[in-house]
Scaffold this motif. Sequence first.
Motif, PDB file in Angstrom:
ATOM      1  N   LEU A  56       0.896  -1.238  -0.078  1.00 32.86           N
ATOM      2  CA  LEU A  56       0.005  -0.036  -0.125  1.00 32.86           C
ATOM      3  C   LEU A  56       0.805   1.172   0.057  1.00 32.86           C
ATOM      4  O   LEU A  56       0.481   2.290  -0.647  1.00 32.86           O
ATOM      5  CB  LEU A  56      -0.698   0.053   1.337  1.00 32.86           C
ATOM      6  N   LEU A  57       1.867   1.169   0.710  1.00 36.26           N
ATOM      7  CA  LEU A  57       2.811   2.404   0.582  1.00 36.26           C
ATOM      8  C   LEU A  57       3.709   2.741  -0.619  1.00 36.26           C
ATOM      9  O   LEU A  57       3.838   3.828  -1.008  1.00 36.26           O
ATOM     10  CB  LEU A  57       3.830   2.200   1.799  1.00 36.26           C
ATOM     11  N   ALA A  58       3.922   1.574  -1.207  1.00 35.36           N
ATOM     12  CA  ALA A  58       4.415   1.755  -2.711  1.00 35.36           C
ATOM     13  C   ALA A  58       3.302   2.703  -3.563  1.00 35.36           C
ATOM     14  O   ALA A  58       3.901   3.148  -4.484  1.00 35.36           O
ATOM     15  CB  ALA A  58       4.549   0.485  -3.452  1.00 35.36           C
ATOM     16  N   ARG A  59       2.018   2.177  -3.369  1.00 35.23           N
ATOM     17  CA  ARG A  59       1.017   3.089  -4.070  1.00 35.23           C
ATOM     18  C   ARG A  59       1.079   4.408  -3.730  1.00 35.23           C
ATOM     19  O   ARG A  59       0.766   5.505  -4.556  1.00 35.23           O
ATOM     20  CB  ARG A  59      -0.210   2.426  -3.866  1.00 35.23           C
ATOM     21  N   ASN A  74      -8.215   0.703   8.053  1.00 29.16           N
ATOM     22  CA  ASN A  74      -9.288   0.690   9.033  1.00 29.16           C
ATOM     23  C   ASN A  74     -10.388   0.111   8.334  1.00 29.16           C
ATOM     24  O   ASN A  74     -11.307  -0.772   9.143  1.00 29.16           O
ATOM     25  CB  ASN A  74      -9.558   2.056   9.484  1.00 29.16           C
ATOM     26  N   LYS A  75     -10.786   0.166   6.782  1.00 29.67           N
ATOM     27  CA  LYS A  75     -11.808  -0.492   6.065  1.00 29.67           C
ATOM     28  C   LYS A  75     -11.742  -1.985   6.113  1.00 29.67           C
ATOM     29  O   LYS A  75     -12.726  -2.389   6.313  1.00 29.67           O
ATOM     30  CB  LYS A  75     -11.939   0.140   4.910  1.00 29.67           C
ATOM     31  N   TYR A  76     -10.554  -2.303   5.892  1.00 30.65           N
ATOM     32  CA  TYR A  76     -10.184  -3.867   5.267  1.00 30.65           C
ATOM     33  C   TYR A  76      -9.590  -4.686   6.682  1.00 30.65           C
ATOM     34  O   TYR A  76      -9.874  -5.934   6.578  1.00 30.65           O
ATOM     35  CB  TYR A  76      -9.431  -4.043   4.248  1.00 30.65           C
ATOM     36  N   LEU A  77      -9.273  -4.045   7.658  1.00 28.33           N
ATOM     37  CA  LEU A  77      -8.801  -4.894   8.948  1.00 28.33           C
ATOM     38  C   LEU A  77      -9.693  -4.258  10.049  1.00 28.33           C
ATOM     39  O   LEU A  77      -9.659  -3.051  10.062  1.00 28.33           O
ATOM     40  CB  LEU A  77      -7.216  -4.559   8.844  1.00 28.33           C
ATOM     41  N   PRO A  78      -9.884  -5.245  10.850  1.00 34.45           N
ATOM     42  CA  PRO A  78     -10.699  -4.816  12.239  1.00 34.45           C
ATOM     43  C   PRO A  78     -10.010  -4.321  13.134  1.00 34.45           C
ATOM     44  O   PRO A  78     -10.032  -4.449  14.256  1.00 34.45           O
ATOM     45  CB  PRO A  78     -11.533  -6.181  12.513  1.00 34.45           C
ATOM     46  N   VAL A  79      -9.319  -3.085  12.631  1.00 34.31           N
ATOM     47  CA  VAL A  79      -8.628  -2.162  13.635  1.00 34.31           C
ATOM     48  C   VAL A  79      -8.967  -0.656  13.401  1.00 34.31           C
ATOM     49  O   VAL A  79      -9.720  -0.250  12.375  1.00 34.31           O
ATOM     50  CB  VAL A  79      -7.037  -2.300  13.342  1.00 34.31           C
ATOM     51  N   THR A  80      -8.590   0.076  14.486  1.00 31.00           N
ATOM     52  CA  THR A  80      -8.990   1.410  14.303  1.00 31.00           C
ATOM     53  C   THR A  80      -7.694   2.464  14.575  1.00 31.00           C
ATOM     54  O   THR A  80      -7.176   2.231  15.747  1.00 31.00           O
ATOM     55  CB  THR A  80      -9.981   1.906  15.160  1.00 31.00           C
ATOM     56  N   GLU A 101      -0.070  14.817   3.148  1.00 27.80           N
ATOM     57  CA  GLU A 101      -0.676  14.078   4.436  1.00 27.80           C
ATOM     58  C   GLU A 101      -2.058  13.330   4.038  1.00 27.80           C
ATOM     59  O   GLU A 101      -2.352  12.396   4.662  1.00 27.80           O
ATOM     60  CB  GLU A 101      -0.976  15.289   5.467  1.00 27.80           C
ATOM     61  N   ALA A 102      -2.534  13.896   2.964  1.00 24.88           N
ATOM     62  CA  ALA A 102      -3.885  13.329   2.555  1.00 24.88           C
ATOM     63  C   ALA A 102      -3.803  11.768   2.119  1.00 24.88           C
ATOM     64  O   ALA A 102      -4.500  11.030   2.370  1.00 24.88           O
ATOM     65  CB  ALA A 102      -4.463  13.933   1.328  1.00 24.88           C
ATOM     66  N   ALA A 103      -2.587  11.582   1.624  1.00 21.46           N
ATOM     67  CA  ALA A 103      -2.096  10.066   1.274  1.00 21.46           C
ATOM     68  C   ALA A 103      -1.987   9.393   2.260  1.00 21.46           C
ATOM     69  O   ALA A 103      -2.306   8.050   2.337  1.00 21.46           O
ATOM     70  CB  ALA A 103      -0.945   9.959   0.389  1.00 21.46           C
ATOM     71  N   LEU A 104      -1.537   9.607   3.351  1.00 18.66           N
ATOM     72  CA  LEU A 104      -1.110   8.963   4.494  1.00 18.66           C
ATOM     73  C   LEU A 104      -2.476   8.608   5.251  1.00 18.66           C
ATOM     74  O   LEU A 104      -2.587   7.377   5.902  1.00 18.66           O
ATOM     75  CB  LEU A 104      -0.175   9.567   5.561  1.00 18.66           C
ATOM     76  N   LEU A 105      -3.495   9.490   5.445  1.00 18.41           N
ATOM     77  CA  LEU A 105      -4.806   9.474   5.762  1.00 18.41           C
ATOM     78  C   LEU A 105      -5.442   8.626   4.966  1.00 18.41           C
ATOM     79  O   LEU A 105      -6.198   7.620   5.695  1.00 18.41           O
ATOM     80  CB  LEU A 105      -5.443  10.747   5.904  1.00 18.41           C
ATOM     81  N   ALA A 106      -5.331   8.446   3.591  1.00 17.54           N
ATOM     82  CA  ALA A 106      -5.965   7.431   2.844  1.00 17.54           C
ATOM     83  C   ALA A 106      -5.441   6.064   3.092  1.00 17.54           C
ATOM     84  O   ALA A 106      -6.271   5.095   3.184  1.00 17.54           O
ATOM     85  CB  ALA A 106      -5.630   7.683   1.227  1.00 17.54           C
TER      86      ALA A 106
END
Length: 530
Positions: free
Chosen positions: A449-452, A483-489, A472-477
């Motif tokens: 994901l970071l490579a993207r 958070n969407k695909y792993l059950p963590v917050t 910063e927006a990319a890191l928030l993305a």
Amino acid sequence: MKALTTMQAAYWVGRQSEAPLGGVSAHLYAEFNGCDLDVERLRQAVTALYLHHPMLRLRITVDGQQTIDACGPRHCLHIDDFRHTDAPEAANALDAKRRQKSSQKLPLEQGIPCDISLSLLPEGHSRLHVDLDMIAGDAMGFRVLMEDLAQFYHHCPAAPDNDGVPYFDYLDRRHADTELHQRRTRAQAWWRERLAQLPPAPHLLRAPERCQSDRLALQLSAAEAQALADAAKAHRVTLSSLFLALFAITVGHGWNLRRFRLNVPLFHQDAEGIEGIIGDFSNLVLLGVELNPAENLPAFCRRLMDHLAELLAHADYPGVSVMRDLSRLHGSMQPSPVVFTAGFGIRGKALFSDQVTRTFGPLDWVISQGPQVALDAQVAHANGGILINWDLRLDAFPDRLPQRLFATYSALLQQAARHPDSFRRPLAQLLSQCLPETQAPVRQLLHRLLARVAPGVRLRDDDDITALPAPEAALLALLGVLNKYLPVTLTPQDLAAHPTPAMLAALICERDPNAAKGAQMLLKGLAPQA
């Protein structure tokens, strides 16, 4: 006849309790593999041992008092002769004997708190089996027992002149010590002010069933032990604090806890005048642990030892009494099923002297058991290096979990021994480096994901994510996808506190034990970045 001490009473009630982890005796059992023992000399030495140490003839009365029985035919060496059996049959017999003695309840009501037997094996070999109920003698008392048994084997003494009970004399002195009572009252007030702030104990991970006690052990070599001692000294921490800190990290990982408490036993805190006496001089303190993943290992060690020193200053109020107060506060029994004991400070350094191992052979097996204890970890100098021993109630854990936790603890110790520079890394990173098999999919997903987010930038596990040339927006993305695909917050604050892929993966796996499986599923549907 004397009343049981607070600790003895807890052991006595616990061995009769039907609560989870109850119904077992608190005892210590060990085996030594020897050769060419003189059976008659050993028989005389065992008889002398029972005569010289009255607590080895301790009897608990029907009303819960302790008294001493006269030396009788049951206080002797028991012999099993396997010299004429074939190797498989002898091995099976020894294995059955080990299983039976590792979980036995010695009949204290009959004045038998100690069991010493010898298995005779082919070609002059033998195995000495020694079991001691902790109501009669603590871990240091077991050491006294073995030292005196070896001494009596070589020089059998005459029968003692008096029938006194030194341990009972010790209890009388404590009962008459007004200064001790004052210190205990002050310590009681100190503890009660802090009861509500004590962290919870690690919870049982499975409802205990039929008692299944076993041990996991690791013998560190002399070189590994020296490497750990050198590393601890270089970072100005004690060896005990290093082993305790790494154990706490392992427990936090295994139970997925940041705050919890451990039981830390104490032995012979007021040792003047009681050297060489077998009895229960033990106590315990409830050590609150708070893990900070961003803290490094030396800082954590020093914080633990500072806290432990404060607890020791208030240990005149027994730890068992603290646990009772805690149960009253919460309205339910508050056990502490995880115990850690470091035996590095004992006199003579090694667990048993050279005379013991020369006489009876090396320690081959040792296991302890106790009511309300699921995991009892001990570390001590032995066999030229350091012995790590975990005594477990396997029925309190999911299958294979203790083995995985023990492997994690072993990996942390080996990492500390081989790479002293790792001491300065954050605890989360230190742990993640010892769990590559469980965290690898999460780290791989993060890299993908970071490579993207930052195309063309090659990242390593220890690189700082927040220093990348990414908006910063990319890191928030990135956080949003996780958070969407792993059950963590995960929050931006989490990213700031865990800025490397290794640290972030450790945090994700800590919060979600199934994160690796989720990451593997995502990786299957995520095409590699060209």
